[in-house]
Design a protein around this motif. Structure first.
Motif, PDB file in Angstrom:
ATOM      1  N   TYR A  77      42.955  -6.324  -6.247  1.00  0.00           N
ATOM      2  CA  TYR A  77      42.895  -6.811  -7.630  1.00  0.00           C
ATOM      3  C   TYR A  77      43.062  -8.328  -7.667  1.00  0.00           C
ATOM      4  O   TYR A  77      42.306  -9.041  -8.332  1.00  0.00           O
ATOM      5  CB  TYR A  77      43.982  -6.117  -8.449  1.00  0.00           C
ATOM      6  N   ASN A  88      40.000 -10.009  -6.173  1.00  0.00           N
ATOM      7  CA  ASN A  88      38.877 -10.008  -7.110  1.00  0.00           C
ATOM      8  C   ASN A  88      38.974 -11.152  -8.103  1.00  0.00           C
ATOM      9  O   ASN A  88      37.986 -11.823  -8.395  1.00  0.00           O
ATOM     10  CB  ASN A  88      38.813  -8.671  -7.854  1.00  0.00           C
ATOM     11  N   TRP A  89      40.183 -11.395  -8.621  1.00  0.00           N
ATOM     12  CA  TRP A  89      40.344 -12.493  -9.574  1.00  0.00           C
ATOM     13  C   TRP A  89      40.095 -13.835  -8.904  1.00  0.00           C
ATOM     14  O   TRP A  89      39.507 -14.748  -9.500  1.00  0.00           O
ATOM     15  CB  TRP A  89      41.728 -12.473 -10.208  1.00  0.00           C
ATOM     16  N   THR A 117      37.070 -16.318 -10.011  1.00  0.00           N
ATOM     17  CA  THR A 117      37.346 -17.717 -10.358  1.00  0.00           C
ATOM     18  C   THR A 117      36.435 -18.664  -9.582  1.00  0.00           C
ATOM     19  O   THR A 117      35.892 -19.627 -10.144  1.00  0.00           O
ATOM     20  CB  THR A 117      38.816 -18.061 -10.070  1.00  0.00           C
ATOM     21  N   THR A 150      42.651  -8.212 -20.375  1.00  0.00           N
ATOM     22  CA  THR A 150      43.458  -8.636 -19.227  1.00  0.00           C
ATOM     23  C   THR A 150      44.928  -8.753 -19.606  1.00  0.00           C
ATOM     24  O   THR A 150      45.821  -8.282 -18.871  1.00  0.00           O
ATOM     25  CB  THR A 150      42.960  -9.990 -18.693  1.00  0.00           C
ATOM     26  N   ILE A 201      42.102  -3.765 -17.180  1.00  0.00           N
ATOM     27  CA  ILE A 201      41.862  -4.990 -16.416  1.00  0.00           C
ATOM     28  C   ILE A 201      40.571  -4.895 -15.603  1.00  0.00           C
ATOM     29  O   ILE A 201      39.898  -5.911 -15.379  1.00  0.00           O
ATOM     30  CB  ILE A 201      43.053  -5.325 -15.491  1.00  0.00           C
ATOM     31  N   GLN A 257      37.444  -7.427 -15.778  1.00  0.00           N
ATOM     32  CA  GLN A 257      36.850  -8.061 -14.603  1.00  0.00           C
ATOM     33  C   GLN A 257      35.338  -7.844 -14.554  1.00  0.00           C
ATOM     34  O   GLN A 257      34.564  -8.780 -14.347  1.00  0.00           O
ATOM     35  CB  GLN A 257      37.491  -7.514 -13.326  1.00  0.00           C
ATOM     36  N   GLN A 280      38.852  -1.134  -7.410  1.00  0.00           N
ATOM     37  CA  GLN A 280      38.804  -2.550  -7.077  1.00  0.00           C
ATOM     38  C   GLN A 280      37.721  -2.848  -6.041  1.00  0.00           C
ATOM     39  O   GLN A 280      37.110  -3.913  -6.047  1.00  0.00           O
ATOM     40  CB  GLN A 280      40.171  -3.020  -6.590  1.00  0.00           C
TER      41      GLN A 280
END
Length: 332
Positions: free
Chosen positions: A30, A33-34, A38, A72, A92, A96, A179
């Motif tokens: 998770y 992934n963020w 980004t 989120t 979340i 995403q 995920q």
């Protein structure tokens, strides 16, 4: 709350449905992934600036960003509640995937601006090399006008997985797979955009000079591409409207990739198999795709899945003395 604290308090762990290792890996993926999202956002932003393209601040863009932020935030609040972890992962993950979809769509426009020579003749020759004739497929599909509306619905089913996959996998406590699906989708979009920049094409209808619409049929996906791809390639587009961004990729087909990603996420259950096969069958007609577009899209998705599965989310756990601490997955 740390990853370890989440593992200790997770209802999945108490129910014996998920091991400590799996919970840590899910949270690690998770976070990864963020981080990747980004990086993608920064790349898209810099690319738009270099191309002197801007995003229109319209209601759909602002509403989409507000929805992503809200989901989120709500998901992170729920992650600190012992009995709400499954719902948290649903929220979340939808956030995403929504952000990935927006960034990926813009990325395809950035890729198309490379304006390399169109390769329709080459794609047509590849189809013929495999003994496949798109015009025969076209006549066969359009010979059944009563079935065309159902095929159109199947083509539109691409909008279902970004919501339905998180719901199914999140509520059934398959957080690692969820995920991995998010990561595989992100990687697929990036690969599709890159390949489409190197092998651009306008699609089958123009190549074969066939009608795109009649009484019971309209190749809606292809018509969007036919309208917007030339504008992007000529650099005459200066402002992107998120509400008007549509698919402009021929090779490889993201529709085909999305079908395979969803089928893998849902463990090839019979209902998923029927939906995805129907979407694959409709994609060449509604999207103006060559058959090799479908093969290439499926291959890209398969490689993305393999890569996402190979990533260890636990690699984000940092050893510390005799114990181990981890990056925070959320804050209470």
């Amino acid at each position: 709350m740390t990853v370890r604290a989440y593992v200790r308090n997770s209802p999945a762990q108490s129910a014996g449905a998920q091991t400590s290792s799996e919970a840590v890996e899910a949270c690690g993926l998770y976070l990864l992934n963020w981080i990747t999202i980004t990086i993608l956002a920064l790349f898209v932003g810099v690319s738009l600036a270099l191309l002197k393209l801007s995003m229109a601040l319209e209601g759909e863009l602002l509403g989409g960003m507000a929805t992503v932020a809200g989901l989120t935030a709500a998901g992170h609040v729920l992650l600190s509640r012992v009995r709400a972890v499954r719902i948290a992962y649903v929220l979340i993950s939808i956030a995403q995937l929504g952000l990935v979809s927006m960034l990926g769509a813009v990325l395809t426009y950035v890729a198309a601006s490379a304006n390399l020579p169109l390769q329709d003749a080459m794609l047509d020759s590849w189809d013929k090399f495999f003994g496949l004739d798109w015009t025969v497929y076209y006549r066969l599909m359009t010979a059944w006008p009563a079935l065309l509306p159902y095929a159109c619905l199947s083509y539109g089913a691409i909008g279902l997985p970004p919501i339905a996959v998180p719901i199914v996998l999140g509520l059934t406590n398959n957080h690692v797979r969820l995920q991995q699906f998010t990561m595989a989708t992100l990687l697929t979009l990036c690969a599709v955009a890159l390949i489409s920049a190197l092998i651009p094409a306008i699609g089958t209808y123009q190549q074969y000079n066939l009608p795109t619409e009649f009484a019971t049929f309209k190749a809606s996906g292809y018509l969007i591409q036919l309208d917007r791809l030339p504008v992007v390639r000529s650099s005459s587009l200066q402002v992107l409207n998120i509400s008007q961004i549509g698919g402009i990729v021929t090779f490889p087909s993201f529709h085909a990739a999305a079908a395979l990603l969803a089928l893998w996420a849902w463990w090839m259950r019979p209902w998923a198999l029927m939906m995805c096969v129907a979407m694959l069958a409709a994609t060449p007609l509604w999207g103006g795709h060559y058959f090799v577009d479908i093969f290439a899209g499926a291959a890209v998705a398969a490689l993305a899945i393999a890569f996402a599965k190979a990533i260890e989310g636990q690699s984000l756990v940092i050893p510390h003395g005799a114990k181990s601490t981890s990056l925070a997955c959320m804050t209470p």
